[in-house]
Design a protein around this motif. Structure first.
Motif, short mmCIF file in Angstrom:
data_model
loop_
_atom_site.label_atom_id
_atom_site.label_comp_id
_atom_site.label_asym_id
_atom_site.label_seq_id
_atom_site.Cartn_x
_atom_site.Cartn_y
_atom_site.Cartn_z
N LEU A 19 0.83 -1.21 0.00
CA LEU A 19 0.00 0.00 0.00
C LEU A 19 0.86 1.26 0.00
CD1 LEU A 19 -2.78 -1.04 2.55
CD2 LEU A 19 -3.00 -0.81 0.07
N ALA A 20 1.95 1.23 0.76
CA ALA A 20 2.86 2.37 0.77
C ALA A 20 3.51 2.56 -0.59
CB ALA A 20 3.93 2.18 1.85
N ALA A 21 3.89 1.46 -1.23
CA ALA A 21 4.47 1.53 -2.57
C ALA A 21 3.46 2.07 -3.57
CB ALA A 21 4.95 0.15 -3.00
N TYR A 22 2.21 1.68 -3.42
CA TYR A 22 1.14 2.16 -4.30
C TYR A 22 0.97 3.68 -4.17
CZ TYR A 22 -3.58 2.62 -6.24
OH TYR A 22 -4.68 3.00 -6.98
N ARG A 23 1.00 4.17 -2.93
CA ARG A 23 0.88 5.61 -2.71
C ARG A 23 2.08 6.36 -3.28
NH1 ARG A 23 -0.56 7.46 3.18
NH2 ARG A 23 1.59 6.78 3.46
N ALA A 24 3.25 5.70 -3.29
CA ALA A 24 4.47 6.35 -3.79
C ALA A 24 4.66 6.14 -5.29
CB ALA A 24 5.69 5.80 -3.04
N ASN A 25 3.65 5.54 -5.95
CA ASN A 25 3.69 5.31 -7.41
C ASN A 25 4.85 4.41 -7.83
OD1 ASN A 25 1.38 6.97 -7.97
ND2 ASN A 25 2.70 8.77 -7.73
N MET A 26 5.15 3.40 -7.04
CA MET A 26 6.20 2.45 -7.39
C MET A 26 5.64 1.35 -8.30
SD MET A 26 8.37 1.88 -3.87
CE MET A 26 9.28 3.22 -3.11
N ASP A 27 6.54 0.65 -8.98
CA ASP A 27 6.12 -0.46 -9.83
C ASP A 27 5.95 -1.73 -8.98
OD1 ASP A 27 8.67 -1.38 -9.25
OD2 ASP A 27 9.49 -0.95 -11.22
N PRO A 28 5.46 -2.83 -9.57
CA PRO A 28 5.23 -4.06 -8.80
C PRO A 28 6.48 -4.58 -8.09
CG PRO A 28 4.07 -4.20 -10.88
CD PRO A 28 4.90 -2.95 -10.94
N PHE A 29 7.65 -4.44 -8.71
CA PHE A 29 8.87 -4.90 -8.04
C PHE A 29 9.10 -4.08 -6.76
CE2 PHE A 29 13.47 -4.65 -7.30
CZ PHE A 29 13.74 -6.00 -7.12
N GLY A 30 8.89 -2.77 -6.86
CA GLY A 30 9.03 -1.92 -5.68
C GLY A 30 8.03 -2.32 -4.60
N GLY A 31 6.83 -2.73 -5.02
CA GLY A 31 5.84 -3.18 -4.05
C GLY A 31 6.30 -4.42 -3.30
N LEU A 32 6.91 -5.38 -4.03
CA LEU A 32 7.40 -6.59 -3.36
C LEU A 32 8.58 -6.28 -2.44
CD1 LEU A 32 7.21 -9.42 -6.05
CD2 LEU A 32 5.89 -9.19 -3.95
N VAL A 33 9.44 -5.37 -2.88
CA VAL A 33 10.58 -4.98 -2.04
C VAL A 33 10.07 -4.39 -0.72
CG1 VAL A 33 12.49 -3.35 -1.80
CG2 VAL A 33 12.20 -4.64 -3.92
N LEU A 34 9.09 -3.52 -0.81
CA LEU A 34 8.56 -2.91 0.41
C LEU A 34 7.79 -3.93 1.25
CD1 LEU A 34 7.38 0.68 -0.50
CD2 LEU A 34 9.50 -0.08 0.51
N ALA A 35 7.16 -4.89 0.60
CA ALA A 35 6.46 -5.94 1.34
C ALA A 35 7.44 -6.72 2.21
CB ALA A 35 5.72 -6.87 0.38
N PHE A 36 8.57 -7.09 1.63
CA PHE A 36 9.59 -7.83 2.39
C PHE A 36 10.26 -6.94 3.43
CE2 PHE A 36 9.28 -11.07 -0.89
CZ PHE A 36 9.52 -12.22 -0.18
N ALA A 37 10.55 -5.70 3.04
CA ALA A 37 11.23 -4.80 3.98
C ALA A 37 10.37 -4.53 5.21
CB ALA A 37 11.56 -3.48 3.27
#
Length: 219
Positions: A19-37
């Motif tokens: 959700l944070a990656a979505y708000r920051a307009n990141m791509d799907p890879f960025g979303g997975l990175v933030l999910a793990f982080a």
């Protein structure tokens, strides 16, 4: 039972990362990175401090699978539907409440002192949020603002430690303590409660300083 509870907390943090990656307009890879982080940073920091080897997530394929599935599932959901405005705060509160309690339990199992247990509980709970916000470019992170966040984790860690010393079972102690964290965090969110900020006096001269220190008359 506690492992299932921990998976719930990890899943909540994984969703908050996406959700944070979505708000920051990141791509799907960025979303997975933030999910793990967001999911494993707190536990990793805890294990490093306690010198526990190997790190807990390196041999738990179920946990890693949950993070991937929740991360991908959240991204698919966001592709077609929108979430309520405070959804990030809600799932983040769930992750904070569960992971904080698991951190306290792990510290107790490692024989840490009571103060160390509380510190490790808070660190386990808030580290993922800090890493997530930093990677999203949000500064200061939520932890360093006046929001009731670390204070909620602190209360939960103290509650779990107290119940442990009173001989309460691990599962009920974890459930009650996690409930305390969640209630404090969401209560603060919906009631608009914040920690007080230190008053800063910014005056350019003696007259301005005096005017700021003394209330205006007749107004």
């Amino acid at each position: 039972m506690l492992h299932v509870l921990y998976l719930v907390g990890v899943a909540a943090f994984a969703a908050s990362g996406v959700l944070a990656a979505y708000r920051a307009n990141m791509d799907p890879f960025g979303g997975l990175v933030l999910a793990f982080a967001a999911s494993i940073s707190g536990g990793t920091l805890r294990d490093l401090i306690l010198d526990r080897r190997p790190l807990y997530w390196t041999h738990d394929w179920v946990l890693l699978t949950v993070i991937i599935c929740v991360g991908v599932g959240t991204m698919i959901y966001l592709r077609f539907w929108s979430l309520p405005r405070k959804s990030l705060l809600v799932v983040d509160a769930v992750g904070l409440s569960v992971v904080t309690v698991i951190g306290a339990r792990a510290a107790i199992s490692a024989g840490a002192t009571p103060l160390a247990v509380i510190i490790l509980a808070v660190l386990t709970g808030v580290a993922g949020e800090v890493i997530r916000d930093v990677l999203c470019g949000e500064f200061p992170p939520l932890l360093l603002r006046e929001d009731v966040y670390a204070i909620a984790a602190l209360a939960g860690g103290c509650c779990y430690l107290l119940m442990h010393h009173l001989g309460v079972g691990a599962t009920p102690a974890a459930a009650v303590s996690a409930g305390v964290v969640f209630a404090l965090r969401m209560g603060a969110v919906y009631l608009g409660l914040h920690l007080p900020r230190p008053q800063q006096l910014r005056a350019r001269g003696p007259k301005e300083a005096k005017a700021l220190k003394e209330p205006e008359e007749g107004g």
